[in-house]
Design a protein around this motif. Structure first.
Motif, mmCIF file in Angstrom:
data_model
loop_
_atom_site.group_PDB
_atom_site.id
_atom_site.type_symbol
_atom_site.label_atom_id
_atom_site.label_comp_id
_atom_site.label_asym_id
_atom_site.label_seq_id
_atom_site.Cartn_x
_atom_site.Cartn_y
_atom_site.Cartn_z
ATOM 1 N N UNK A 1 0.816 -1.227 0.000
ATOM 2 C CA UNK A 1 0.000 0.000 0.000
ATOM 3 C C UNK A 1 0.844 1.269 0.000
ATOM 4 N N UNK A 2 0.418 2.249 -0.805
ATOM 5 C CA UNK A 2 1.072 3.551 -0.840
ATOM 6 C C UNK A 2 2.350 3.608 -1.659
ATOM 7 N N UNK A 3 2.722 2.503 -2.308
ATOM 8 C CA UNK A 3 3.965 2.467 -3.093
ATOM 9 C C UNK A 3 3.632 2.621 -4.575
ATOM 10 N N UNK A 4 4.412 3.413 -5.251
ATOM 11 C CA UNK A 4 4.240 3.738 -6.670
ATOM 12 C C UNK A 4 4.532 2.504 -7.541
ATOM 13 N N UNK A 5 3.492 1.904 -8.130
ATOM 14 C CA UNK A 5 3.730 0.669 -8.887
ATOM 15 C C UNK A 5 4.453 0.899 -10.208
ATOM 16 N N UNK A 6 4.394 2.102 -10.790
ATOM 17 C CA UNK A 6 5.177 2.387 -12.005
ATOM 18 C C UNK A 6 6.677 2.352 -11.674
ATOM 19 N N UNK A 7 7.038 2.841 -10.502
ATOM 20 C CA UNK A 7 8.422 2.800 -10.026
ATOM 21 C C UNK A 7 8.879 1.347 -9.859
ATOM 22 N N UNK A 8 8.031 0.516 -9.271
ATOM 23 C CA UNK A 8 8.367 -0.893 -9.058
ATOM 24 C C UNK A 8 8.541 -1.607 -10.409
ATOM 25 N N UNK A 9 7.654 -1.323 -11.357
ATOM 26 C CA UNK A 9 7.775 -1.921 -12.693
ATOM 27 C C UNK A 9 9.106 -1.509 -13.324
ATOM 28 N N UNK A 10 9.466 -0.234 -13.200
ATOM 29 C CA UNK A 10 10.735 0.251 -13.763
ATOM 30 C C UNK A 10 11.919 -0.509 -13.156
ATOM 31 N N UNK A 11 11.888 -0.759 -11.845
ATOM 32 C CA UNK A 11 12.979 -1.494 -11.194
ATOM 33 C C UNK A 11 13.076 -2.921 -11.724
ATOM 34 N N UNK A 12 11.950 -3.557 -11.951
ATOM 35 C CA UNK A 12 11.961 -4.938 -12.441
ATOM 36 C C UNK A 12 12.449 -4.994 -13.891
ATOM 37 N N UNK A 13 12.085 -3.985 -14.688
ATOM 38 C CA UNK A 13 12.581 -3.918 -16.071
ATOM 39 C C UNK A 13 14.099 -3.710 -16.069
ATOM 40 N N UNK A 14 14.604 -2.880 -15.156
ATOM 41 C CA UNK A 14 16.051 -2.670 -15.034
ATOM 42 C C UNK A 14 16.731 -3.976 -14.615
ATOM 43 N N UNK A 15 16.150 -4.649 -13.647
ATOM 44 C CA UNK A 15 16.677 -5.940 -13.193
ATOM 45 C C UNK A 15 16.750 -6.923 -14.349
ATOM 46 N N UNK A 16 15.706 -6.959 -15.147
ATOM 47 C CA UNK A 16 15.678 -7.825 -16.321
ATOM 48 C C UNK A 16 16.745 -7.387 -17.324
#
Length: 196
Positions: free
Chosen positions: A169-184
């Motif tokens: 809750x309260x966490x920016x999911x676009x930011x999380x997606x960006x981190x996972x794309x970077x990880x990939x």
């Protein structure tokens, strides 16, 4: 391990924050590795974001952010900018490997205003071979998101990687997606490297 308070952490935009946990699926089409093609859906299968090349797009195809890997970087540093920009004034955050030699993936994430980079604003820890990771706030044990691979016969037949992500809750999911794309990108080189 603790969960964050309900206050919003809007790295990309408050528009992508929810007062409730958000479960999303990130699907990478393995047959189109050259353009780094991903689709992000909600639990009902509705598309909420897309990744095409080095851009994270909204449902209308408008670039929300641009992801760039620095060409000369010992720790494989990535930078994320607003919209289509690549200007330092539009930098939102950067991410880099915690150390050059790693058996498990660890990323340090620094928001643009954290210019000293003594302590990361977020940390990503995981095993890419197992397609799982946990994203923490700061340098502590507060979890903000978790990713795990979902294997289905259909996804294997269609040549897709399917990641399930729970964003707290309260966490920016676009930011999380960006981190996972970077990880990939770090682990599979799916987004092209570009000059600074």
């Amino acid at each position: 391990m603790t969960q964050p308070e309900a206050s919003a952490v809007a790295v990309v935009s408050p528009h992508f924050c929810s007062p409730y946990p958000v479960d999303i699926a990130i699907v990478r089409k393995l047959l189109t590795i050259t353009d780094g093609s991903f689709v992000v859906t909600d639990v009902n299968g509705n598309i909420i974001l897309k990744v095409k090349g080095d851009h994270l797009l909204d449902t209308a195809g408008y670039p929300i952010i641009t992801l760039r890997q620095k060409l000369i970087s010992a720790h494989e540093r990535w930078q994320v900018f607003r919209g289509k920009s690549k200007k330092s004034t539009d930098l939102i955050f950067s991410a880099k490997r915690s150390s050059m030699l790693q058996f498990k993936t660890k990323l340090d994430v620094f928001l643009a205003h954290n210019t000293t980079e003594k302590v990361p604003d977020f940390k990503v820890k995981g095993s890419w071979s197992e397609k799982s990771c946990v994203i923490y706030a700061g340098d502590n044990s507060t979890i903000v998101a978790q990713m795990r691979k979902k294997s289905t016969v259909k996804s294997e037949l269609l040549g897709k990687d399917h990641f399930m992500v729970t964003v707290y809750p309260g966490i920016d999911y676009a930011f999380i997606v960006a981190l996972i794309v970077i990880l990939d990108g770090i682990n599979t080189a799916s987004i092209p490297t570009v000059p600074n």
